[in-house]
Design a protein around this motif. Structure first.
Motif, mmCIF file in Angstrom:
data_model
loop_
_atom_site.group_PDB
_atom_site.id
_atom_site.type_symbol
_atom_site.label_atom_id
_atom_site.label_comp_id
_atom_site.label_asym_id
_atom_site.label_seq_id
_atom_site.Cartn_x
_atom_site.Cartn_y
_atom_site.Cartn_z
ATOM 1 N N UNK A 14 -13.956 -7.266 -17.158
ATOM 2 C CA UNK A 14 -13.979 -5.679 -17.425
ATOM 3 C C UNK A 14 -12.693 -5.027 -16.975
ATOM 4 N N UNK A 15 -12.258 -4.009 -17.503
ATOM 5 C CA UNK A 15 -10.994 -3.288 -17.150
ATOM 6 C C UNK A 15 -11.183 -2.975 -15.622
ATOM 7 N N UNK A 16 -10.237 -3.262 -14.820
ATOM 8 C CA UNK A 16 -10.294 -2.965 -13.295
ATOM 9 C C UNK A 16 -8.985 -2.278 -13.097
ATOM 10 N N UNK A 17 -8.559 -1.597 -14.150
ATOM 11 C CA UNK A 17 -7.467 -0.616 -13.962
ATOM 12 C C UNK A 17 -7.743 0.387 -13.168
ATOM 13 N N UNK A 18 -6.872 0.751 -12.177
ATOM 14 C CA UNK A 18 -7.235 1.981 -11.178
ATOM 15 C C UNK A 18 -8.057 1.512 -9.821
ATOM 16 N N UNK A 57 -6.653 -13.396 -14.716
ATOM 17 C CA UNK A 57 -7.734 -12.951 -15.724
ATOM 18 C C UNK A 57 -6.915 -11.914 -16.589
ATOM 19 N N UNK A 58 -7.803 -11.338 -17.686
ATOM 20 C CA UNK A 58 -7.240 -10.313 -18.400
ATOM 21 C C UNK A 58 -8.479 -9.483 -18.646
ATOM 22 N N UNK A 59 -8.132 -8.181 -19.332
ATOM 23 C CA UNK A 59 -9.055 -7.189 -19.715
ATOM 24 C C UNK A 59 -8.695 -6.854 -21.099
ATOM 25 N N UNK A 60 -9.219 -5.688 -21.748
ATOM 26 C CA UNK A 60 -8.904 -5.506 -23.090
ATOM 27 C C UNK A 60 -7.199 -5.156 -23.103
ATOM 28 N N UNK A 61 -6.793 -4.545 -21.995
ATOM 29 C CA UNK A 61 -5.317 -4.155 -22.009
ATOM 30 C C UNK A 61 -4.368 -4.582 -21.107
ATOM 31 N N UNK A 62 -4.828 -5.386 -20.217
ATOM 32 C CA UNK A 62 -3.979 -5.930 -19.200
ATOM 33 C C UNK A 62 -4.243 -7.520 -18.813
ATOM 34 N N UNK A 162 -0.242 -6.122 -12.459
ATOM 35 C CA UNK A 162 -1.006 -5.817 -13.820
ATOM 36 C C UNK A 162 0.015 -5.503 -14.664
ATOM 37 N N UNK A 163 0.049 -6.438 -15.699
ATOM 38 C CA UNK A 163 1.032 -6.228 -16.836
ATOM 39 C C UNK A 163 0.219 -5.759 -18.095
ATOM 40 N N UNK A 164 0.542 -4.570 -18.466
ATOM 41 C CA UNK A 164 -0.181 -4.294 -19.967
ATOM 42 C C UNK A 164 0.323 -5.025 -21.023
ATOM 43 N N UNK A 165 -0.527 -5.583 -21.553
ATOM 44 C CA UNK A 165 -0.391 -6.617 -22.874
ATOM 45 C C UNK A 165 0.522 -6.113 -23.831
ATOM 46 N N UNK A 166 0.727 -4.863 -24.113
ATOM 47 C CA UNK A 166 1.454 -4.240 -25.303
ATOM 48 C C UNK A 166 2.871 -4.404 -24.911
#
Length: 220
Positions: A14-18, A57-62, A162-166
């Motif tokens: 799950x996203x853990x950004x922040x 690991x990865x999330x939807x965005x990172x 944390x690398x943004x996938x975009x």
């Protein structure tokens, strides 16, 4: 030392950004995939072998990664984005977003979290990624962020990123994504220069820009 290519399955979280760094490290420890960086391609010339592991690991965005290192020397002279951090106590990874792509991305970090990044295309000279893109990569460095000259002793340190996938042109939509890549530990400017990789690099001289030796990576 590894002799066979190994697939890396990067689990979804799950996203853990922040989140704070301790929460990210704990999450990667609990649910991430952990590997060692222990292939020495040029052992006769550069035999030093600091203990190095990474968890991903990865999330939807990172894309999340935690590098852990135990070494006898520690150096962090480079503090500006896109400076030659590979001279310092450094770790990094190269990712090829598609196995059939002629493009891959390189990211290197020294022990104070300074980042350098390039976009690399077959037959062309690597081009530095813009500073504004690289500064979107969130970094936590246990050594702090201030540069320092080489120190001698026994050190343990880690860098979490944390690398943004975009940034590498990927959009995760709930289905596995096949990639290729490799992970590295180096320090060319220290008293014990070394060049280690997750997957073996079979070149005559140290050269991480060898996509033919990338391993398979799947974002689950």
């Amino acid at each position: 030392m590894k002799t066979n290519l190994e697939k890396l399955n990067v689990p979804y979280i799950d996203a853990i950004h922040g989140s704070n760094v301790d929460e990210i490290i704990n999450k990667l420890e609990e649910t991430g995939a952990r590997r060692t960086i222990d292939s020495i391609g040029w052992k006769d010339e550069f035999p030093y072998h600091p203990l190095t592991t990474f968890s991903v690991a990865h999330s939807d965005e990172s894309f999340y990664i935690d590098f852990f290192v135990r070494s006898n020397y520690l150096r962090a002279m480079n503090y500006e984005t896109n400076s030659p951090v590979y001279e310092d106590s450094a770790v990094g990874f190269f990712l090829q977003p598609s196995p059939d792509s002629a493009t891959y991305y390189s990211f290197m970090f020294n022990c104070i979290g300074t980042v350098s990044g390039e976009i690399c295309r077959e037959g062309e000279k690597p081009q530095q990624l813009p500073k504004e893109q690289l500064e979107r990569i969130t970094r936590f460095a246990s050594c702090g962020t201030r540069p320092f000259r080489e120190l001698e002793g026994l050190f343990t340190w880690n860098v979490v990123a944390e690398l943004p996938l975009d940034i590498i042109g990927i959009k995760y939509e709930g289905r596995p994504i096949m990639m290729k890549g490799n992970f590295y530990k180096c320090a060319s400017g220290t008293q014990q220069p070394h060049f280690l990789s997750w997957q073996p690099v079979k070149s005559e001289h140290p050269d991480f820009h060898r996509p033919e030796f990338f391993g398979d990576i799947e974002l689950d």
